[in-house]
Design a protein around this motif. Sequence first.
Motif, PDB file in Angstrom:
ATOM      1  N   LYS A   9     -34.658   5.400  -3.102  1.00  0.00           N
ATOM      2  CA  LYS A   9     -34.691   4.890  -1.739  1.00  0.00           C
ATOM      3  C   LYS A   9     -33.433   4.064  -1.503  1.00  0.00           C
ATOM      4  O   LYS A   9     -33.281   3.003  -2.103  1.00  0.00           O
ATOM      5  CB  LYS A   9     -35.926   4.020  -1.526  1.00  0.00           C
ATOM      6  CG  LYS A   9     -36.216   3.732  -0.068  1.00  0.00           C
ATOM      7  CD  LYS A   9     -37.535   3.017   0.085  1.00  0.00           C
ATOM      8  CE  LYS A   9     -37.370   1.519  -0.086  1.00  0.00           C
ATOM      9  NZ  LYS A   9     -36.615   0.885   1.018  1.00  0.00           N
ATOM     10  N   PRO A  10     -32.507   4.566  -0.667  1.00  0.00           N
ATOM     11  CA  PRO A  10     -31.331   3.750  -0.335  1.00  0.00           C
ATOM     12  C   PRO A  10     -31.782   2.468   0.367  1.00  0.00           C
ATOM     13  O   PRO A  10     -32.660   2.503   1.231  1.00  0.00           O
ATOM     14  CB  PRO A  10     -30.528   4.657   0.599  1.00  0.00           C
ATOM     15  CG  PRO A  10     -30.952   6.045   0.218  1.00  0.00           C
ATOM     16  CD  PRO A  10     -32.422   5.916  -0.101  1.00  0.00           C
TER      17      PRO A  10
ATOM     18  N   PRO B 148     -27.399   7.348   4.753  1.00  0.00           N
ATOM     19  CA  PRO B 148     -27.959   8.376   3.878  1.00  0.00           C
ATOM     20  C   PRO B 148     -27.101   8.555   2.624  1.00  0.00           C
ATOM     21  O   PRO B 148     -25.879   8.405   2.669  1.00  0.00           O
ATOM     22  CB  PRO B 148     -27.903   9.642   4.741  1.00  0.00           C
ATOM     23  CG  PRO B 148     -27.853   9.145   6.155  1.00  0.00           C
ATOM     24  CD  PRO B 148     -27.074   7.864   6.086  1.00  0.00           C
ATOM     25  N   VAL B 149     -27.753   8.824   1.509  1.00  0.00           N
ATOM     26  CA  VAL B 149     -27.079   9.129   0.246  1.00  0.00           C
ATOM     27  C   VAL B 149     -27.419  10.583  -0.052  1.00  0.00           C
ATOM     28  O   VAL B 149     -28.588  10.931  -0.137  1.00  0.00           O
ATOM     29  CB  VAL B 149     -27.610   8.199  -0.867  1.00  0.00           C
ATOM     30  CG1 VAL B 149     -27.060   8.611  -2.217  1.00  0.00           C
ATOM     31  CG2 VAL B 149     -27.251   6.748  -0.556  1.00  0.00           C
TER      32      VAL B 149
ATOM     33  N   GLY C  39     -30.888  12.601   2.189  1.00  0.00           N
ATOM     34  CA  GLY C  39     -30.620  12.716   3.615  1.00  0.00           C
ATOM     35  C   GLY C  39     -31.431  11.671   4.343  1.00  0.00           C
ATOM     36  O   GLY C  39     -31.808  10.648   3.757  1.00  0.00           O
ATOM     37  N   PHE C  40     -31.697  11.954   5.598  1.00  0.00           N
ATOM     38  CA  PHE C  40     -32.480  11.034   6.408  1.00  0.00           C
ATOM     39  C   PHE C  40     -33.888  11.602   6.523  1.00  0.00           C
ATOM     40  O   PHE C  40     -34.063  12.788   6.770  1.00  0.00           O
ATOM     41  CB  PHE C  40     -31.836  10.902   7.788  1.00  0.00           C
ATOM     42  CG  PHE C  40     -32.530   9.929   8.692  1.00  0.00           C
ATOM     43  CD1 PHE C  40     -32.289   8.569   8.590  1.00  0.00           C
ATOM     44  CD2 PHE C  40     -33.443  10.372   9.646  1.00  0.00           C
ATOM     45  CE1 PHE C  40     -32.925   7.659   9.424  1.00  0.00           C
ATOM     46  CE2 PHE C  40     -34.084   9.478  10.488  1.00  0.00           C
ATOM     47  CZ  PHE C  40     -33.827   8.120  10.381  1.00  0.00           C
TER      48      PHE C  40
ATOM     49  N   VAL D 148     -33.660   8.905   2.496  1.00  0.00           N
ATOM     50  CA  VAL D 148     -34.480   9.238   1.322  1.00  0.00           C
ATOM     51  C   VAL D 148     -33.660  10.132   0.402  1.00  0.00           C
ATOM     52  O   VAL D 148     -32.810  10.887   0.868  1.00  0.00           O
ATOM     53  CB  VAL D 148     -35.784   9.968   1.719  1.00  0.00           C
ATOM     54  CG1 VAL D 148     -36.745   9.031   2.432  1.00  0.00           C
ATOM     55  CG2 VAL D 148     -35.508  11.189   2.599  1.00  0.00           C
ATOM     56  N   ALA D 149     -33.922  10.050  -0.896  1.00  0.00           N
ATOM     57  CA  ALA D 149     -33.166  10.870  -1.842  1.00  0.00           C
ATOM     58  C   ALA D 149     -33.975  11.061  -3.118  1.00  0.00           C
ATOM     59  O   ALA D 149     -34.982  10.382  -3.340  1.00  0.00           O
ATOM     60  CB  ALA D 149     -31.826  10.217  -2.167  1.00  0.00           C
TER      61      ALA D 149
END
Lengths: 123, 385
Positions: free
Chosen positions: B304-305, B310-311, B334-335, B343-344
Motif C-alpha cells: 500500500k503506497p 501510484p507505484v 496502479g490506482f 494499490v500494488a
Amino acid sequence: MLKFTKDHEWLKVEDGTAVVGITAHAAEQLGDLVFVELPEVGKDVEKGGNAAVVESVKAASDVYAPIAGTIAEVNEAIVEDPSIVNSDPQGAGWFFKVKLASAGDADELLDEDAYKKLIAADS
Amino acid sequence: MEDNANGDAPGDLKRTPLDDLHIANGGRLVGFAGYDMPVQYKAGILKEHLHTRAAAGLFDVSHMGQLVISTPDGDVRKAALALEKLVPADIAGLGIGRQRYTYFTNDAGGILDDLMVANLGDRLSLVVNAATKEADEAHLRANLPGSIKVERLERALIALQGPKAEAALARLAPDCAAMRFMDVRELDIDGEVCTVSRSGYTGEDGYEISVPVAIAEPLAKALLEMEEVEPIGLGARDSLRLEAGLCLYGSDIDDTTTPVEAALMWAVQKVRREGGDRAGGYPGADVVAAQLKDGPDRLRVGLKPLGRAPVRGGASIYATESGGEAVGVVTSGGFGPSFGGPVAMGYVPAKLAEAGNGLFAEVRGKRLGVETCKLPFVEPGYRRN
C-alpha cells in the motif's frame, strides 16, 4: 494569445507569462486522472523538458514544458482533485504558469486551427 | 489469471466473436495477447471499474484458451489423475459441477500458467491464459498419456461480474441463481448449451459463460440491453483484479516464481501435500516441498503506497529511504478506484513480508513509502452459500 503544442499542451501568454495546461483532446485520451505531480515554483524548465506528471488508473504520462522559462505558480487545486483536469482542461484545470525566458518563443507554436488539424489527422 | 502481453502490431490481430460489438459500443481497441481487444469503452476505466462493483459489467474474455480433457470411455477420474501429474491441485477430488484454481508447474517449481479446471461429469474443462494457450495445449499433448484426449474449444467466453450479475443472467438462464461460488453448470441459453461457472477475475460475484460462437453476439447484446449491465474493457479488468489481490500471469507470477513464493499454496489441497494420499507427483514438487519446509527467500505481498502517487509494476523496492540495494520489486500496481487510492503487489524478502512493514518503492527517481499489507484490498463479493 492561445497556442498549442504537438504534445497536446495549451498555453495562454499574457505579459511575458504563460498559463499552461493539457488540451481537452489529451484529457479525453488519458481518461480520468487520479494523480497529478506539479513542478516546484522557481524551477527553471527547458522547452520540451519534463514539467509535470499525470496518472490515470492505467498509466503515468509526462507533461512537457511547451516553452523555456521559470515556474511562477502552480495549480494546487488539481493536485487535490485531479478530476478538475478532466472536467475543465482548458480552464480551471490549468497546470502551471511559466515566466518566459524569451517573449517571442511562443510565436512559433501551433495556433488553434493548426492544432485542430493535427488532432483530426491523428484520429 | 489473465496475461500481460501488449504491443502487438495492428493488422494481424485476431478478432473475437464480439469484435464488431466492441466497435459498435465505442470500445477503444488495442492489441493484447495477439487479439484486438477493448481496453475501455466511452465511460472510461474508472467508471467501468466502479460500475462493475456496484452493478454488473460484461467482459469479453474470448481471447482466453478453452480446452477439454477426456478419456474415450468418459472416465473423468482417469483424466483427473492424469492432469494431477502436471498441476498440484486435488483434481481427482473435485466434485462433479465444481471448479478449482490451479497452475502448471515446471521442474524448478516455476509457474508455466495458471488456470481454472472444472469437472463436467464426463470430462474436464480448462480455461487458460491467452498468451500461453498454445504452449499449454502443447504441454498437455506432450505430457498426458496417449489415452487422454485433449481438445481445443473454439467458443466465446463472456464474463458477467458484479453484485447484479445474478439478477441479469437469471433472466436468460434462471438456474444460474442456484449456483454457488466455483459451481459449474451446463445451462440452456437461447436454445444452446453453454458452460456457466460462478467465478471470475474481479473479486465480485459473477459468472464466466462459455458460449458457441453463433450466439456470442446475441447473448452479449441481450445482457447489455439490461439496465444494470455495461460493457467493461481490459483496463478495468486489471484494476478490479489488482484490488482483489489476484495474480496476473506474466507480471505477478511466471516460470521463475514458485507457488510458495507467490503465496498461492492455498490452491494445493491437503491430499497433494506431504503426508497426503497423492502428495507431490507434479513437476517441481520437490522444490515446492523444500521451500514450504524451509521457508522461501521471498514472498508476494500486498503493497500500500502511503502517499497518493501510484507505484506501478517494475518499480524497485528498498528497505531504506536512501542507499542500499533493491530488496524486491513491484509486479503490479496502479490506482484502485474502489479502494480510493494507489494499490500494488510485489515480491519482498520473506523476513520483511509481515503485514505493516514500512518499505520504499522507487518512482521517477524518488523513494516513496509503501507498507506491506494483506490482500485483497477490497472485500470479495463471492456467493459462497
